[in-house]
Design a protein around this motif. Sequence first.
Motif, PDB file in Angstrom:
ATOM      1  N   SER A   1       0.836  -1.207   0.000  1.00 47.82           N
ATOM      2  CA  SER A   1       0.000   0.000   0.000  1.00 47.82           C
ATOM      3  C   SER A   1       0.870   1.256   0.000  1.00 47.82           C
ATOM      4  O   SER A   1       0.493   2.255  -0.611  1.00 47.82           O
ATOM      5  N   LEU A   2       2.058   1.204   0.613  1.00 46.90           N
ATOM      6  CA  LEU A   2       2.944   2.375   0.514  1.00 46.90           C
ATOM      7  C   LEU A   2       3.381   2.595  -0.935  1.00 46.90           C
ATOM      8  O   LEU A   2       3.437   3.732  -1.424  1.00 46.90           O
ATOM      9  N   LEU A   3       3.679   1.501  -1.637  1.00 47.15           N
ATOM     10  CA  LEU A   3       4.088   1.632  -3.046  1.00 47.15           C
ATOM     11  C   LEU A   3       2.981   2.303  -3.867  1.00 47.15           C
ATOM     12  O   LEU A   3       3.255   3.189  -4.677  1.00 47.15           O
ATOM     13  N   PHE A   4       1.742   1.896  -3.616  1.00 46.20           N
ATOM     14  CA  PHE A   4       0.628   2.509  -4.356  1.00 46.20           C
ATOM     15  C   PHE A   4       0.468   3.985  -3.980  1.00 46.20           C
ATOM     16  O   PHE A   4       0.198   4.819  -4.837  1.00 46.20           O
ATOM     17  N   ASP A   5       0.664   4.293  -2.689  1.00 50.14           N
ATOM     18  CA  ASP A   5       0.574   5.708  -2.273  1.00 50.14           C
ATOM     19  C   ASP A   5       1.638   6.535  -2.980  1.00 50.14           C
ATOM     20  O   ASP A   5       1.379   7.641  -3.446  1.00 50.14           O
ATOM     21  N   LEU A   6       2.865   5.979  -3.039  1.00 51.45           N
ATOM     22  CA  LEU A   6       3.946   6.720  -3.688  1.00 51.45           C
ATOM     23  C   LEU A   6       3.660   6.916  -5.174  1.00 51.45           C
ATOM     24  O   LEU A   6       3.903   7.984  -5.731  1.00 51.45           O
ATOM     25  N   LEU A   7       3.110   5.871  -5.788  1.00 45.35           N
ATOM     26  CA  LEU A   7       2.801   5.974  -7.218  1.00 45.35           C
ATOM     27  C   LEU A   7       1.697   7.003  -7.464  1.00 45.35           C
ATOM     28  O   LEU A   7       1.771   7.791  -8.410  1.00 45.35           O
ATOM     29  N   GLU A   8       0.722   7.008  -6.562  1.00 43.31           N
ATOM     30  CA  GLU A   8      -0.361   7.988  -6.709  1.00 43.31           C
ATOM     31  C   GLU A   8       0.202   9.409  -6.555  1.00 43.31           C
ATOM     32  O   GLU A   8      -0.115  10.297  -7.346  1.00 43.31           O
ATOM     33  N   GLY A   9       1.076   9.566  -5.561  1.00 48.16           N
ATOM     34  CA  GLY A   9       1.713  10.877  -5.348  1.00 48.16           C
ATOM     35  C   GLY A   9       2.553  11.275  -6.551  1.00 48.16           C
ATOM     36  O   GLY A   9       2.526  12.427  -6.986  1.00 48.16           O
ATOM     37  N   PHE A  10       3.271  10.309  -7.103  1.00 45.99           N
ATOM     38  CA  PHE A  10       4.127  10.570  -8.266  1.00 45.99           C
ATOM     39  C   PHE A  10       3.283  11.110  -9.414  1.00 45.99           C
ATOM     40  O   PHE A  10       3.589  12.156  -9.994  1.00 45.99           O
ATOM     41  N   VAL A  11       2.181  10.424  -9.720  1.00 47.74           N
ATOM     42  CA  VAL A  11       1.348  10.850 -10.851  1.00 47.74           C
ATOM     43  C   VAL A  11       0.671  12.185 -10.524  1.00 47.74           C
ATOM     44  O   VAL A  11       0.648  13.105 -11.335  1.00 47.74           O
TER      45      VAL A  11
END
Length: 246
Positions: free
Chosen positions: A81-91
């Motif tokens: 879930s941290l990876l998805f949060d980071l990806l969401e933040g990145f985009v």
Amino acid sequence: MNSELMDRVKKSPLPTHVALIMDGNGRWARARGLPRTEGHRQGALAAERIVRFVGQERLFPYLTLFAFSTENWSRPPEEVSLLFDLLEGFVREKGRELVESGVRLRVLGDIRALPKGLQKVIEEYEAKTEGNLGLTLAVALNFGGRWAVLQGVRRAMALAERRLLTPEDLHEEDFRKLLPTWDIPDPDLIVRTGGEQRLSNFFLWESAYAELYFTPTLWPDFTEQGLLAALADFQGRRRNFGRVTP
Ligand code: IPE
Ligand code: IPE
Ligand code: MG
């Protein structure tokens, strides 16, 4: 920045599509006594630097980042879930910059399995950048090479069911158009950081003639300079494509 290396790389033919397997975040963190999540945070910053560099220098028109594999679901749920949060933040945070700098965002992978918020920003920025003519940034997210080939097979079967395709009509060039990467040329160069020498279910069909480059550098430490070194190495390869070359 080593401008001598940059000048040298710019003088020789460059690849059209470079794909990066961003590996080594966990080991980067462990070496510093930090949680793996910190490695992923630093990894996201490294990805931002590389995207900006490739976009600004116009080194090649297609860049793919392997961000999350279909096998990465077997990691601890907090890490996923941290990876998805980071990806969401990145985009979300990079989105405006992508729009303004002419980057076209393409996400490769089964996004329906991702958290709703992430799906929404992906759809938003894919649509907003659709007409951009600069760098195509493909992010392989919940992507697996086998999943991708299976998508092609499913589409072929659906066409056959509607009598729009027969087995004899299905040639390599037709099949390629049924794959998730249908609008992206095959990668010329695949770079994997982190020292492992494998594809880990990344591009399978598409990697048929890719040059492979492995570096022990852990992803958070990967710099513009590291990319230039990979490009210089690529430029020294002889690509035969099965032919005899003098
Ligand atoms: C790559 O780093 C990031 C993803 C796979 C999402 P890792 O998390 O695999 O880092 P190592 O390989 O454990 O060091
Ligand atoms: C490959 O790294 C996947 C991504 C970089 C997204 P992994 O760390 O998941 O690969 P393995 O498990 O070492 O093969
Ligand atoms: Mg790894």
